[in-house]
Design an enzyme around this catalytic site. Sequence first.
Site, PDB file in Angstrom:
ATOM      1  N   GLU A 276       0.687  -1.202  -0.004  1.00 53.24           N
ATOM      2  CA  GLU A 276       0.186  -0.286   0.199  1.00 53.24           C
ATOM      3  C   GLU A 276       0.806   1.304  -0.175  1.00 53.24           C
ATOM      4  O   GLU A 276       0.866   2.120  -0.756  1.00 53.24           O
ATOM      5  CB  GLU A 276      -0.976  -0.056   1.288  1.00 53.24           C
ATOM      6  CG  GLU A 276      -1.712  -1.069   1.558  1.00 53.24           C
ATOM      7  CD  GLU A 276      -2.735  -0.780   0.196  1.00 53.24           C
ATOM      8  OE1 GLU A 276      -3.052   0.135  -0.688  1.00 53.24           O
ATOM      9  OE2 GLU A 276      -3.714  -2.219  -0.316  1.00 53.24           O
ATOM     10  N   TRP A 279       2.135   1.903  -4.041  1.00 49.96           N
ATOM     11  CA  TRP A 279       0.919   2.503  -4.576  1.00 49.96           C
ATOM     12  C   TRP A 279       0.832   3.476  -4.691  1.00 49.96           C
ATOM     13  O   TRP A 279       0.735   3.907  -5.452  1.00 49.96           O
ATOM     14  CB  TRP A 279      -0.154   1.592  -3.581  1.00 49.96           C
ATOM     15  CG  TRP A 279      -1.194   1.914  -5.179  1.00 49.96           C
ATOM     16  CD1 TRP A 279      -2.522   3.022  -5.103  1.00 49.96           C
ATOM     17  CD2 TRP A 279      -1.520   1.224  -6.603  1.00 49.96           C
ATOM     18  NE1 TRP A 279      -2.914   3.432  -5.910  1.00 49.96           N
ATOM     19  CE2 TRP A 279      -2.350   2.026  -7.033  1.00 49.96           C
ATOM     20  CE3 TRP A 279      -1.307   0.885  -6.918  1.00 49.96           C
ATOM     21  CZ2 TRP A 279      -3.047   1.802  -8.393  1.00 49.96           C
ATOM     22  CZ3 TRP A 279      -1.931   0.305  -8.758  1.00 49.96           C
ATOM     23  CH2 TRP A 279      -2.649   1.070  -8.980  1.00 49.96           C
ATOM     24  N   ASN A 353     -11.397   1.785   1.714  1.00 46.72           N
ATOM     25  CA  ASN A 353     -10.856   2.178   0.086  1.00 46.72           C
ATOM     26  C   ASN A 353     -12.067   1.440  -0.258  1.00 46.72           C
ATOM     27  O   ASN A 353     -11.794   1.188  -1.576  1.00 46.72           O
ATOM     28  CB  ASN A 353      -9.487   1.510   0.138  1.00 46.72           C
ATOM     29  CG  ASN A 353      -8.685   1.098  -1.256  1.00 46.72           C
ATOM     30  OD1 ASN A 353      -8.858   2.522  -1.364  1.00 46.72           O
ATOM     31  ND2 ASN A 353      -8.803   0.568  -1.437  1.00 46.72           N
ATOM     32  N   TRP A 371     -15.148  10.167 -14.639  1.00 50.57           N
ATOM     33  CA  TRP A 371     -14.030   9.554 -13.568  1.00 50.57           C
ATOM     34  C   TRP A 371     -13.484  10.858 -12.575  1.00 50.57           C
ATOM     35  O   TRP A 371     -13.509  11.127 -12.149  1.00 50.57           O
ATOM     36  CB  TRP A 371     -12.978   8.954 -13.918  1.00 50.57           C
ATOM     37  CG  TRP A 371     -11.819   9.475 -14.909  1.00 50.57           C
ATOM     38  CD1 TRP A 371     -11.403   9.175 -16.547  1.00 50.57           C
ATOM     39  CD2 TRP A 371     -10.844  10.361 -14.366  1.00 50.57           C
ATOM     40  NE1 TRP A 371     -10.817   9.970 -16.928  1.00 50.57           N
ATOM     41  CE2 TRP A 371     -10.187  10.454 -15.803  1.00 50.57           C
ATOM     42  CE3 TRP A 371     -10.211  11.060 -13.424  1.00 50.57           C
ATOM     43  CZ2 TRP A 371      -9.512  12.035 -15.955  1.00 50.57           C
ATOM     44  CZ3 TRP A 371      -8.947  12.286 -13.801  1.00 50.57           C
ATOM     45  CH2 TRP A 371      -8.516  12.329 -14.553  1.00 50.57           C
ATOM     46  N   TRP A 394      -8.926   7.183  -9.473  1.00 53.73           N
ATOM     47  CA  TRP A 394      -9.832   6.995  -9.927  1.00 53.73           C
ATOM     48  C   TRP A 394      -9.498   6.901 -11.208  1.00 53.73           C
ATOM     49  O   TRP A 394     -10.783   6.143 -12.201  1.00 53.73           O
ATOM     50  CB  TRP A 394     -10.843   8.416  -9.870  1.00 53.73           C
ATOM     51  CG  TRP A 394     -11.946   8.850  -8.697  1.00 53.73           C
ATOM     52  CD1 TRP A 394     -11.034   9.586  -7.683  1.00 53.73           C
ATOM     53  CD2 TRP A 394     -12.878   8.688  -9.391  1.00 53.73           C
ATOM     54  NE1 TRP A 394     -12.169   9.653  -7.153  1.00 53.73           N
ATOM     55  CE2 TRP A 394     -13.663   9.263  -7.792  1.00 53.73           C
ATOM     56  CE3 TRP A 394     -13.723   8.298  -9.686  1.00 53.73           C
ATOM     57  CZ2 TRP A 394     -14.122   8.932  -7.739  1.00 53.73           C
ATOM     58  CZ3 TRP A 394     -15.195   7.816  -9.393  1.00 53.73           C
ATOM     59  CH2 TRP A 394     -15.991   8.523  -8.338  1.00 53.73           C
TER      60      TRP A 394
END
Length: 461
Positions: A276, A279, A353, A371, A394
């Site tokens: 994470e 990311w 999330n 988006w 997004w």
Amino acid sequence: MKASLVWFRDDLRTADNPALLAAAGDGAAAALYVLDEESAGIRPLGGAAKWWLHRALEDLRDELAALGIPLILRRGAGAGVVAAVAGELGAGAVYWNRRYGGPERAVDSAVKEWAAAAGLHAESFQASLLHEPWTVRTGAGKPYQVFTPFWRALADRDFRAPLGGPDAGNGFGGSPAGSDRLDAWSLRSAAPDWAGGLRRAWVPTAAAGHGILAEFLAGPVADYSEARDRPDRPGTSRLSPYLRWGQLSPFQVWAALAARRGQLPGSPGPAMFGTELGWREFCWHQLFHHPDLATANLRPQFDGFPWRWPGAAAGAKPETGAGHLEAWRRGRTGIPLVDAGQRELWHTGFMHNRVRMVAASFLVKNLGFHWRVGEQWFWDTLVDADAASNPANWQWVAGSGADASPFFRIFNPETQAKKFDPEGQYVRRWVPELATPDYPEPLVDLQESRRDALDAYASIR
């Protein structure tokens, strides 16, 4: 002794802050925060972010005061304000931690050029990313477009340990430059006061962030690989706003995680949480290489997609077009998991999330909105909205971004609810009227709107 000015931005902490350490090392440090909504391309903060910023600046001011360092608040274009305050202080040096968005880098470059011309020392540092974007390339010398090889290349790299804070007594001893009153910036909601839920959900201080980190690593991280997808359980870290505002640094989090990882041999949780952080890095690297990440599809084929925009259905029935968008924003779509997430967001400035992905997929694919419409709403309502992760995520959901979820992966909210909120606890918490006549009928048929989305995608393939 000339003053040394440290320019705070998204690094609102006193520990592991190399710019602050450098300024204090000169023995006469003064701190500056600029609320910059004027420099070209700088994106003004959303409402929830402003609420967080107010309390974070109060906390930073107190921590700096304990070190004897004054915090100066100014509003205006960053480069001009830094030059003005440095002149008022008679500063001989300016220090800051690097930013990675295009407009921000342009401002920072302008300050360096001004400092060189004025005879001041200017220096910037790595503080908010474990790996700086220009240091990471594929074997072909290009930026990574897929996360897994990106993280595989970086996860085992060495980087510095977190730094301590400066010693007290190295603050600027002269008369500090005039500071704006924080209340005069009107960052907090007043009329109406919509932030009650945020106040109940968060304590926006560095100490609170460290406390949450310690609690997470002491317990939930062990089961993180499974629990992270369950909005009905306290299985996530909730560290994202503290990382977004720099009250925690990624170096601090990674070091604490590494220590805990050694205490949990065989547990996949710490490694999964590490991805994470990876990311987050991946999103910031995307922004560095694509400064228009929040406004342009990374995959040009989506430029021809027939997205809907607010107002495009002018004259249509109230339940369509803009009415659909408002129902999504307020958690009145008739789709329970989507509505629960949107209400959690509105009340707390945060959304789990897994539910973020479901709510975003519903807006983009079942309702057909661009988006960017959802990204703008999250930018205004999330306390953790940052310039990289928000648009990158997004675009991931929409299929238009780097390493994106394929467009044909359309999250089914009903299936997702059965899998990740099997007893309905999360939905019942946020949608208490679910089984009553007050709850609306679904805006769209999930299967029919899925077919429409796939037909629209086929038109651009």
